[in-house]
Scaffold this motif. Structure first.
Motif, mmCIF file in Angstrom:
data_model
loop_
_atom_site.group_PDB
_atom_site.id
_atom_site.type_symbol
_atom_site.label_atom_id
_atom_site.label_comp_id
_atom_site.label_asym_id
_atom_site.label_seq_id
_atom_site.Cartn_x
_atom_site.Cartn_y
_atom_site.Cartn_z
ATOM 1 N N ILE A 201 -30.304 -12.390 14.806
ATOM 2 C CA ILE A 201 -29.616 -11.569 13.797
ATOM 3 C C ILE A 201 -30.138 -10.133 13.828
ATOM 4 O O ILE A 201 -29.362 -9.168 13.737
ATOM 5 C CB ILE A 201 -29.803 -12.190 12.397
ATOM 6 N N CYS A 202 -31.460 -9.987 13.973
ATOM 7 C CA CYS A 202 -32.044 -8.649 14.070
ATOM 8 C C CYS A 202 -31.494 -7.899 15.280
ATOM 9 O O CYS A 202 -31.235 -6.695 15.222
ATOM 10 C CB CYS A 202 -33.567 -8.737 14.161
ATOM 11 N N LEU A 208 -26.268 -4.207 18.518
ATOM 12 C CA LEU A 208 -24.815 -4.139 18.509
ATOM 13 C C LEU A 208 -24.281 -3.066 17.561
ATOM 14 O O LEU A 208 -23.283 -2.411 17.871
ATOM 15 C CB LEU A 208 -24.224 -5.511 18.153
ATOM 16 N N PHE A 209 -24.924 -2.884 16.414
ATOM 17 C CA PHE A 209 -24.461 -1.842 15.494
ATOM 18 C C PHE A 209 -24.591 -0.446 16.113
ATOM 19 O O PHE A 209 -23.628 0.331 16.105
ATOM 20 C CB PHE A 209 -25.214 -1.914 14.162
ATOM 21 N N VAL A 213 -21.549 2.317 17.237
ATOM 22 C CA VAL A 213 -21.532 3.744 16.914
ATOM 23 C C VAL A 213 -21.372 4.575 18.183
ATOM 24 O O VAL A 213 -20.604 5.549 18.229
ATOM 25 C CB VAL A 213 -22.827 4.147 16.169
ATOM 26 N N ILE A 214 -22.077 4.189 19.235
ATOM 27 C CA ILE A 214 -22.020 4.915 20.505
ATOM 28 C C ILE A 214 -20.619 4.826 21.111
ATOM 29 O O ILE A 214 -20.059 5.834 21.565
ATOM 30 C CB ILE A 214 -23.073 4.361 21.490
ATOM 31 N N ILE A 215 -20.035 3.627 21.108
ATOM 32 C CA ILE A 215 -18.689 3.458 21.668
ATOM 33 C C ILE A 215 -17.670 4.286 20.888
ATOM 34 O O ILE A 215 -16.821 4.969 21.466
ATOM 35 C CB ILE A 215 -18.295 1.966 21.666
ATOM 36 N N MET A 256 -30.545 -6.316 25.643
ATOM 37 C CA MET A 256 -29.649 -7.434 25.312
ATOM 38 C C MET A 256 -29.948 -8.648 26.185
ATOM 39 O O MET A 256 -29.894 -9.789 25.724
ATOM 40 C CB MET A 256 -28.197 -7.008 25.466
ATOM 41 N N PHE A 257 -30.262 -8.412 27.458
ATOM 42 C CA PHE A 257 -30.574 -9.519 28.364
ATOM 43 C C PHE A 257 -31.813 -10.275 27.900
ATOM 44 O O PHE A 257 -31.882 -11.501 27.990
ATOM 45 C CB PHE A 257 -30.790 -8.982 29.779
ATOM 46 N N ILE A 258 -32.795 -9.535 27.388
ATOM 47 C CA ILE A 258 -34.043 -10.171 26.966
ATOM 48 C C ILE A 258 -33.910 -10.867 25.619
ATOM 49 O O ILE A 258 -34.295 -12.037 25.455
ATOM 50 C CB ILE A 258 -35.179 -9.130 26.901
#
Length: 312
Positions: A201-202, A208-209, A213-215, A256-258
């Motif tokens: 969740i963290c 992801l948040f 914003v970046i996208i 993200m992979f880790i």
């Protein structure tokens, strides 16, 4: 017996990534070289931005914060790894393990939010240039940077405290070169499923948040650039944004992979390799990506060299 299994009754053992074979000795020296280049590169970026008044803008202030975070990140892991390798000792105390967890989780989280703030800065600069001094004032920019540090530290405190509250059994050998939480949890005697879900969740919040914003920011930037009449303006905008996007792709992809895979699906070798990428290689590449593609940073560097030669 349960008391002897508590983590505060024994040090952990960091198995590391290098043996004393000729090949691994060469790789170890390579890592030390990368550490030296990273230390000098990021220190130089912070120094240039601090000393050159023409770089006292929101974009370069945020870049200086990124360099500072990268500098601290590589200093969190490599010196301890080097000390253990050279001394032959592989132990790390509970306090040392907790310190590593706090700093690397805090810095990773802070960089997530800072990269999002940098993308927002580029969006305002390109899409709303006339309102840029207001929307990205010194006060707002400082607030963004401070929020990144605070949110990252908050995440580091929570995850570090919970991870070290578990009981750990056996030889307490961590299959890594630093106290990485996923590697540490694999040694736990107790059920860590709830904590693993909390980490997931963290990661959604911390990764992801900011990615969203970046996208959103760069979607508006790309549309604005396409409609620019001047080819020079379009080229300059793409050059500035592409540097940031390269850093984002490297950083978020590895993180993200880790941290967004179940621990049961992890491979210690894969985790080590990816960890090397985002804790050692990425901090080295960041200052080069921004400086080699940025004339202002190059000008500031040449000015500093000239001042040093003239004795100023």
């Amino acid at each position: 017996m349960a008391w002897t299994n508590k983590t505060f009754n024994s040090d952990f053992i960091l198995l590391g990534i290098f043996s004393h074979s000729p090949t691994h000795t060469f790789l170890f020296m390579l890592v030390l070289s990368i550490f030296a280049v990273t230390f000098v590169g990021n220190s130089t970026m912070v120094l240039l931005i601090y000393m050159d008044t023409q770089l006292h803008t929101s974009m370069y202030f945020l870049l200086s914060q990124l360099s500072l975070m990268d500098l601290m990140l590589i200093c969190t892991t490599v010196p301890k790894m080097a000390f253990n390798y050279l001394s032959g000792r592989k132990s790390i105390s509970l306090a040392g393990c907790g310190t590593q967890i706090f700093f690397y989780i805090s810095l990773l989280g802070a960089e997530c939010f800072l990269l999002a703030a940098m993308s927002y800065d580029r969006y305002i600069a390109i899409c709303h240039p006339l309102r840029y001094p207001i929307l990205m004032s010194q006060k707002i920019c400082s607030l963004m940077a401070a929020s990144s540090w605070i949110l990252g530290s908050f995440d580091g405190i929570i995850q570090g405290a919970v991870a070290l509250s578990f009981s750990y059994c056996g030889a307490r050998e961590i299959p890594h070169f630093f106290c990485d939480i996923p590697a540490l949890l694999s040694l736990s005697c107790t059920d860590t499923l709830l904590f693993e879900r909390m980490i997931f969740i963290c990661c959604i919040i911390m990764l992801l948040f900011p990615v969203a914003v970046i996208i959103a920011s760069y979607t508006h930037v790309i549309l604005a650039v396409i409609h620019m009449g001047s080819g020079e303006s379009r080229r300059k905008a793409f050059t500035t944004c592409s540097s940031h996007l390269m850093v984002v792709a490297m950083y978020y992809g590895a993180a993200m992979f880790i941290y967004m895979r179940p621990i049961s699906d992890r491979s210690p070798i894969q985790d080590k390799m990816v960890s090397i990428f985002y804790t050692i290689l990425t901090p080295m590449l960041n200052p080069f990506i921004y400086s080699l593609r940025n004339k202002e940073v190059g000008r500031a560097f040449m000015t500093l060299v000239g001042n040093c030669k003239s004795g100023k």
